[in-house]
Design an enzyme around this catalytic site. Sequence first.
Site, short mmCIF file in Angstrom:
data_model
loop_
_atom_site.label_atom_id
_atom_site.label_comp_id
_atom_site.label_asym_id
_atom_site.label_seq_id
_atom_site.Cartn_x
_atom_site.Cartn_y
_atom_site.Cartn_z
N SER A 95 67.84 134.05 34.07
CA SER A 95 68.16 133.39 35.34
C SER A 95 68.81 132.03 35.18
CB SER A 95 66.88 133.24 36.19
OG SER A 95 66.36 134.51 36.52
N GLU A 165 46.32 121.62 51.17
CA GLU A 165 45.84 122.92 51.64
C GLU A 165 44.82 123.55 50.69
OE1 GLU A 165 47.71 127.25 53.10
OE2 GLU A 165 49.01 125.64 52.40
N PHE A 214 55.59 124.33 50.70
CA PHE A 214 54.49 125.00 51.38
C PHE A 214 53.42 125.58 50.46
CE2 PHE A 214 58.37 125.25 53.92
CZ PHE A 214 57.96 124.56 55.04
N GLU A 215 53.68 125.57 49.16
CA GLU A 215 52.71 126.07 48.20
C GLU A 215 52.74 125.17 46.96
OE1 GLU A 215 50.54 128.55 48.50
OE2 GLU A 215 51.20 129.10 50.51
N ASP A 230 52.78 129.09 56.58
CA ASP A 230 54.07 129.05 55.88
C ASP A 230 55.15 129.73 56.70
OD1 ASP A 230 52.54 127.98 53.87
OD2 ASP A 230 52.62 129.77 52.59
N HIS A 264 59.19 141.94 38.12
CA HIS A 264 58.55 141.57 36.85
C HIS A 264 57.11 142.07 36.79
CE1 HIS A 264 61.57 139.39 34.70
NE2 HIS A 264 61.75 138.49 35.65
N HIS A 302 71.02 138.87 38.47
CA HIS A 302 70.88 139.97 37.51
C HIS A 302 70.14 141.09 38.20
CE1 HIS A 302 66.69 138.79 37.34
NE2 HIS A 302 67.08 137.53 37.10
N HIS A 367 64.62 142.05 32.89
CA HIS A 367 65.87 142.14 33.63
C HIS A 367 66.67 143.35 33.15
CE1 HIS A 367 65.75 137.48 34.20
NE2 HIS A 367 64.80 138.11 34.88
#
Length: 437
Positions: A95, A165, A214-215, A230, A264, A302, A367
């Site tokens: 990536s 959170e 948000f995380e 979220d 993955h 990919h 990939h």
Amino acid sequence: MVTNDQYEEQHPNFWYVKGKEALHTSLSMKPNLHRAKNLILFLGDGMGISTVTAARIMKGQMEGKTGEESVLAMDTFPHLALSKTYNVDQQMPDSAATATAYHCGVKANYGTLGLSAAARRKDCSSVKGNEVKSILHQAKMAGNGREDQIPGQQYMFPNETVDPEYSTFTGSRQDKTNLVDVWLRSKNNAKYVWNKKDFDAVKEGNTDYLMGLFEPKDTRYELERDPSMDPSLTEMVEKAIKILRKNSKGFYLFVEDKIDHGHHAGQAKYALTEAVEFDRAIARAAELTSELDTLSVVTADHSHVFSFGGYSYRGNPVLGVSYSKAEDGKSFTNALYGNGPGYQIANGTRSDEYLQQAAVPLDSETHGSEDVAIFAKGPMAHLFHGVQEQSYIPHAMAYAACIEPYTDCQLENYGVCTKFSLAVLLLSLLSSLTTLM
């Protein structure tokens, strides 16, 4: 059972009419030769062609149809090409190097980001002098733009800062720096949000910069997302465009999803529902922009070793099994992986579980190496055709917008835009990217 649509499909006239309509559309196509005011790049992380096909069917089945006849938003883009994804030193890409290709216009070595192939992986001494500029940077330099790359919350706060959170999570920074505060102090009309309530309360007319984390790390899968906490990818894209389009001179928007994470893990359900949500975001962006002045490009960095086939009747669930048994007398899923955690052979026999099975045991599926699709619409979208190197993508987009290195493109502006300027907002769902891995 034959549906009404399938009953019509049994008659030749159905296909003749459908063919004539498609031919009429093709004959009516004319290239848009205007300069692109806005650029949007949608990056389906790991979205190979088999993923696109399976997501299309899943979308239709989620709508109560058989699925195969459904149409994704990206399917409606009139111009299509194939992108060759290999890295300079490796057949199967990663990536980081692919991001260098589709952002910077040059191919790179596996595991390197923002560097030419003269830089070597894990060799920091080779970095200096081999940096390459991205189309985001070139667009920013073309006018009054901004460029922000946003990882998860954990990377932005000191290690003693407790997540608002999740009380068991803290920041990971050792330098005691609160990067969110630094960012807010450096901007005018900027806002930071970490939950859906605050996100919804942001007034686009009074906001020029928006950071949403948000995380602690990656955002949740769409299947697991808490809609009260979220926002969805579609909602984030809508908010981004409503803020960016205030700039009369134009904007660049980059949108990425997490299809890759599902693959993955060998969990096609997660990957495909992410792809369906990704397509919803593409559709919403189309509603908020004009094809006359906005070049929209959809592609992938990919593919994955994800296959979709086997013996299946029309309308068979995407995550279902073949109607035919394998030679070992057991069922097999139509969605399969070439490798990954789904390997299920024990004591010489294959499991009969209805999970996406894998041929080779790996803790994380890999990939793929084949080409991926490029979908394009808008000004100069016809530049995307045939089979191209992945590094071609930012060249075509830069030319369409007349930004470096193609400021002499001599394209006419659509409407009254006299100078391309930029407002960039990255909606990246990856936790972080490093220069050398």
